[in-house]
Scaffold this motif. Structure first.
Motif, PDB file in Angstrom:
ATOM      1  N   MET A   1       8.727   3.799  -7.003  1.00 51.10           N
ATOM      2  CA  MET A   1       8.422   5.053  -6.098  1.00 51.10           C
ATOM      3  C   MET A   1      10.296   5.555  -6.099  1.00 51.10           C
ATOM      4  N   LYS A   2      10.955   4.450  -5.836  1.00 52.31           N
ATOM      5  CA  LYS A   2      12.689   4.530  -6.032  1.00 52.31           C
ATOM      6  C   LYS A   2      12.974   4.957  -7.035  1.00 52.31           C
TER       7      LYS A   2
ATOM      8  N   ASN B   1       7.951  -9.806  -7.218  1.00 54.69           N
ATOM      9  CA  ASN B   1       7.583 -11.262  -7.794  1.00 54.69           C
ATOM     10  C   ASN B   1       8.170 -12.475  -6.324  1.00 54.69           C
TER      11      ASN B   1
ATOM     12  N   SER C   1       2.528  -8.636  -9.798  1.00 56.14           N
ATOM     13  CA  SER C   1       4.396  -8.972 -10.141  1.00 56.14           C
ATOM     14  C   SER C   1       3.945  -9.680 -11.027  1.00 56.14           C
TER      15      SER C   1
ATOM     16  N   ARG D   1       2.362 -14.816 -13.803  1.00 59.23           N
ATOM     17  CA  ARG D   1       1.297 -14.448 -15.293  1.00 59.23           C
ATOM     18  C   ARG D   1       1.047 -15.417 -16.258  1.00 59.23           C
TER      19      ARG D   1
ATOM     20  N   GLY E   1       3.815   1.397  -1.694  1.00 57.53           N
ATOM     21  CA  GLY E   1       4.280   1.449  -3.662  1.00 57.53           C
ATOM     22  C   GLY E   1       4.155   2.344  -3.997  1.00 57.53           C
ATOM     23  N   ALA E   2       4.303   2.392  -5.775  1.00 61.30           N
ATOM     24  CA  ALA E   2       3.718   3.261  -6.315  1.00 61.30           C
ATOM     25  C   ALA E   2       2.128   2.738  -7.088  1.00 61.30           C
TER      26      ALA E   2
ATOM     27  N   LEU F   1       8.105 -11.875  -2.838  1.00 63.73           N
ATOM     28  CA  LEU F   1       7.479 -11.548  -1.896  1.00 63.73           C
ATOM     29  C   LEU F   1       5.210 -11.873  -2.555  1.00 63.73           C
TER      30      LEU F   1
ATOM     31  N   ALA G   1       0.793  -1.422  -0.491  1.00 59.92           N
ATOM     32  CA  ALA G   1      -0.086  -0.002   0.338  1.00 59.92           C
ATOM     33  C   ALA G   1       0.957   1.146   0.782  1.00 59.92           C
TER      34      ALA G   1
ATOM     35  N   GLY H   1      -1.838   0.863 -16.576  1.00 56.47           N
ATOM     36  CA  GLY H   1      -1.029  -0.921 -16.511  1.00 56.47           C
ATOM     37  C   GLY H   1      -0.676  -1.246 -15.529  1.00 56.47           C
TER      38      GLY H   1
ATOM     39  N   CYS I   1       3.109  -3.906 -16.986  1.00 57.72           N
ATOM     40  CA  CYS I   1       1.455  -2.652 -18.198  1.00 57.72           C
ATOM     41  C   CYS I   1       2.227  -2.186 -19.548  1.00 57.72           C
TER      42      CYS I   1
ATOM     43  N   ALA J   1       2.006  -3.609   4.111  1.00 59.33           N
ATOM     44  CA  ALA J   1       2.966  -3.347   3.719  1.00 59.33           C
ATOM     45  C   ALA J   1       3.671  -4.008   5.034  1.00 59.33           C
TER      46      ALA J   1
HETATM   47  N1  LIG Z   1       5.532   0.550 -11.236  1.00 65.85           N
HETATM   48  C1  LIG Z   1       4.483   0.246 -12.270  1.00 65.85           C
HETATM   49  O1  LIG Z   1       4.418   1.112 -13.346  1.00 65.85           O
HETATM   50  C2  LIG Z   1       4.448  -1.092 -12.446  1.00 65.85           C
HETATM   51  C3  LIG Z   1       3.164  -1.404 -12.983  1.00 65.85           C
HETATM   52  C4  LIG Z   1       2.813  -3.301 -13.091  1.00 65.85           C
HETATM   53  C5  LIG Z   1       3.418  -3.801 -12.311  1.00 65.85           C
HETATM   54  N2  LIG Z   1       3.943  -2.950 -11.696  1.00 65.85           N
HETATM   55  C6  LIG Z   1       4.390  -4.403 -10.431  1.00 65.85           C
HETATM   56  O2  LIG Z   1       3.994  -3.705  -9.131  1.00 65.85           O
HETATM   57  C7  LIG Z   1       4.439  -4.062  -8.163  1.00 65.85           C
HETATM   58  C8  LIG Z   1       5.349  -2.817  -7.173  1.00 65.85           C
HETATM   59  O3  LIG Z   1       5.157  -2.425  -8.188  1.00 65.85           O
HETATM   60  P1  LIG Z   1       6.004  -0.666  -7.631  1.00 65.85           P
HETATM   61  O4  LIG Z   1       6.104   0.411  -8.422  1.00 65.85           O
HETATM   62  O5  LIG Z   1       4.637  -0.563  -6.355  1.00 65.85           O
HETATM   63  O6  LIG Z   1       6.437  -0.782  -6.379  1.00 65.85           O
HETATM   64  P2  LIG Z   1       7.518   0.071  -5.046  1.00 65.85           P
HETATM   65  O7  LIG Z   1       6.910   1.525  -5.185  1.00 65.85           O
HETATM   66  O8  LIG Z   1       9.308  -0.449  -4.499  1.00 65.85           O
HETATM   67  O9  LIG Z   1       6.593  -0.850  -3.998  1.00 65.85           O
HETATM   68  C9  LIG Z   1       6.780  -2.040  -3.020  1.00 65.85           C
HETATM   69  C10 LIG Z   1       5.887  -2.424  -2.006  1.00 65.85           C
HETATM   70  O10 LIG Z   1       6.118  -3.184  -1.477  1.00 65.85           O
HETATM   71  C11 LIG Z   1       5.869  -2.833   0.149  1.00 65.85           C
HETATM   72  N3  LIG Z   1       7.250  -4.106   0.833  1.00 65.85           N
HETATM   73  C12 LIG Z   1       8.365  -4.435   0.141  1.00 65.85           C
HETATM   74  N4  LIG Z   1       8.382  -5.485   1.322  1.00 65.85           N
HETATM   75  C13 LIG Z   1       7.488  -6.341   1.716  1.00 65.85           C
HETATM   76  C14 LIG Z   1       7.343  -7.037   2.696  1.00 65.85           C
HETATM   77  N5  LIG Z   1       7.962  -7.787   3.673  1.00 65.85           N
HETATM   78  N6  LIG Z   1       6.255  -7.107   2.764  1.00 65.85           N
HETATM   79  C15 LIG Z   1       4.529  -6.365   2.545  1.00 65.85           C
HETATM   80  N7  LIG Z   1       5.244  -5.805   1.247  1.00 65.85           N
HETATM   81  C16 LIG Z   1       6.321  -5.051   1.698  1.00 65.85           C
HETATM   82  C17 LIG Z   1       6.044  -2.080   0.456  1.00 65.85           C
HETATM   83  O11 LIG Z   1       6.471  -1.309   2.005  1.00 65.85           O
HETATM   84  P3  LIG Z   1       7.140  -0.577   2.113  1.00 65.85           P
HETATM   85  O12 LIG Z   1       7.366   0.473   1.922  1.00 65.85           O
HETATM   86  O13 LIG Z   1       6.805  -0.853   3.546  1.00 65.85           O
HETATM   87  O14 LIG Z   1       8.793  -1.280   2.070  1.00 65.85           O
HETATM   88  C18 LIG Z   1       6.141  -1.540  -0.907  1.00 65.85           C
HETATM   89  O15 LIG Z   1       4.373  -1.003  -0.946  1.00 65.85           O
HETATM   90  C19 LIG Z   1       5.758  -5.031  -8.736  1.00 65.85           C
HETATM   91  O16 LIG Z   1       5.521  -6.107  -8.500  1.00 65.85           O
HETATM   92  C20 LIG Z   1       6.118  -4.424  -9.859  1.00 65.85           C
HETATM   93  O17 LIG Z   1       6.698  -4.739 -10.740  1.00 65.85           O
HETATM   94  C21 LIG Z   1       4.845  -2.094 -11.621  1.00 65.85           C
END
Ligand SMILES: NC(=O)c1ccc[n+]([C@@H]2O[C@H](COP(=O)([O-])OP(=O)(O)OC[C@H]3O[C@@H](n4cnc5c(N)ncnc54)[C@H](OP(=O)(O)O)[C@@H]3O)[C@@H](O)[C@H]2O)c1
Length: 333
Positions: A163-164, A75, A96, A100, A13-14, A77, A11, A311, A129, A37
């Motif tokens: 976010m990073k 993936n 993730s 898929r 993350g991005a 997690l 929740a 996406g 996406c 999270a």
């Molecule tokens: N970004 C995109 O455009 C996009 C598009 C399609 C699919 N995706 C996929 O969606 C997923 C999330 O991507 P994102 O871009 O949102 O990444 P992100 O911004 O890095 O967010 C990651 C999330 O995972 C949580 N997390 C980390 N360790 C955890 C744990 N041990 N237990 C529970 N939660 C944990 C983080 O929480 P903390 O803040 O507490 O660390 C954060 O909320 C990935 O699989 C990515 O490949 C991303």
């Protein structure tokens, strides 16, 4: 119909943050919303518009009474938590790429293959996406004929790395000498033709996903996809240049007309879409539709889409809506 107890996993993350917004915007029929999270975020307060929510650490106990989990974690997690979510009986809609290509997991873009949700066994996967953008962009052509082959070049925003990724672009714009930590080279004022690791054939992880997911969504084993995935210094919203070879010749006007009947798709030929104007919208916007003058069955187009919304988050919420409307939550294993 009964309302739903929802959890967003990731929740903070991005994708997770966008998901929370979309659930509210679309007035998802929620009875409750859990924000899950890592332990590091437990206790954080998240703005939910009219109220706030407190983030909890993910644990099996946190899944009690939850009907639907929207996953937005990496993936490893997703793989670790999926069996726990399935055992809880909740439906897991996962962003993730872990599931898929699993045969018993539907891979769904609701505008194209919503009916695949019917055979889920507790997990429905959201496509990559860049795949969602390409499939949505081709939907008017697919209404008219089969696509035999597509060659795609992507221009992917830094928020695709979470976010990073956005933080790194911000940091390097302020200080161009700041060392890269997320991307393999500096991303500010640059483009990087690599998203994910390369395999032994020189194909990146992102390219591999795009090459393999479309066949499952379209149920077309013969579809040929080749692509080059490139990271660009755009905060939000992916773009793609797509070349397709169709089975039969179709006119540009027929495609323009079919586009009007494709939900979620907008045609912009005045003069064309750019990622900046498509940011924070759910539409997949296509333009620069033109023939390949060297090949009667060849077509080019350009498209843009906010990949955090359609996406990722919006597509997942649409899957949840379809499952709820069709009584398909709580199937479990
Ligand atoms: N970004 C995109 O455009 C996009 C598009 C399609 C699919 N995706 C996929 O969606 C997923 C999330 O991507 P994102 O871009 O949102 O990444 P992100 O911004 O890095 O967010 C990651 C999330 O995972 C949580 N997390 C980390 N360790 C955890 C744990 N041990 N237990 C529970 N939660 C944990 C983080 O929480 P903390 O803040 O507490 O660390 C954060 O909320 C990935 O699989 C990515 O490949 C991303």
């Amino acid at each position: 119909m009964e309302k739903v107890n929802v959890a967003v996993l990731g929740a903070t993350g991005a994708v997770g943050r966008t998901m929370i917004r979309i659930l509210q915007e679309r007035r998802f029929p929620m009875r409750s919303l859990k924000l899950l999270a890592s332990p590091h975020s437990a206790g954080k307060v998240i703005d939910l518009g009219a109220k706030t929510g407190i983030v909890e650490e993910f644990s099996p106990a946190a899944l009690k009474d939850v009907d639907l989990v929207f996953g937005a974690v990496e993936n490893d997690l997703a793989e670790e938590y999926a069996p726990l979510i399935q055992r809880s009986g909740a439906l897991f809609v996962d962003n993730s790429s872990a599931f898929r290509l699993e045969e018993d997991v539907p891979l769904v873009i609701p505008e194209i293959n919503a009916r695949d949700i019917r055979w889920h066994h507790g997990i429905v996967a959201n496509p990559n996406c860049a795949t969602i953008l390409a499939m949505m962009a081709l939907s008017p052509i697919l209404k008219l004929t089969r696509v035999k082959r597509m060659i795609v070049s992507t221009y992917q925003a830094v928020s695709g790395a979470g976010m990073k990724g956005m933080d790194e672009l911000e940091r390097q714009i302020r200080d161009p000498s700041a060392a890269p930590e997320v991307f393999p080279f500096p991303i500010a004022f640059n483009v990087i033709p690599q998203i994910g690791d390369f395999d032994e054939n020189g194909i990146s992880a992102e390219e591999w996903k795009m090459q393999n997911e479309g066949r499952r969504i379209l149920h077309d084993e013969a579809l040929q996809v080749s692509c080059t995935c490139v990271r660009v210094p755009v905060y939000r919203c992916h773009s793609e240049s797509i070349y397709v070879e169709t089975e039969t010749e179709v006119s540009l006007d027929a495609i323009r007309q079919a586009a009007e009947e494709c939900p979620g798709l907008v045609l912009n030929e005045a003069p064309y879409p750019t990622p900046k104007e498509c940011t924070d919208s759910d539409a997949v916007v296509i333009g620069r539709l033109r023939r390949d003058e060297a090949c009667p069955h060849g077509l080019h187009l350009w498209c843009c889409c906010d990949q955090l919304r359609k996406g990722a988050a919006t597509n997942a919420v649409q899957i949840g809506e379809w499952a709820w409307q069709n009584g398909l939550l709580k199937k479990g294993v």
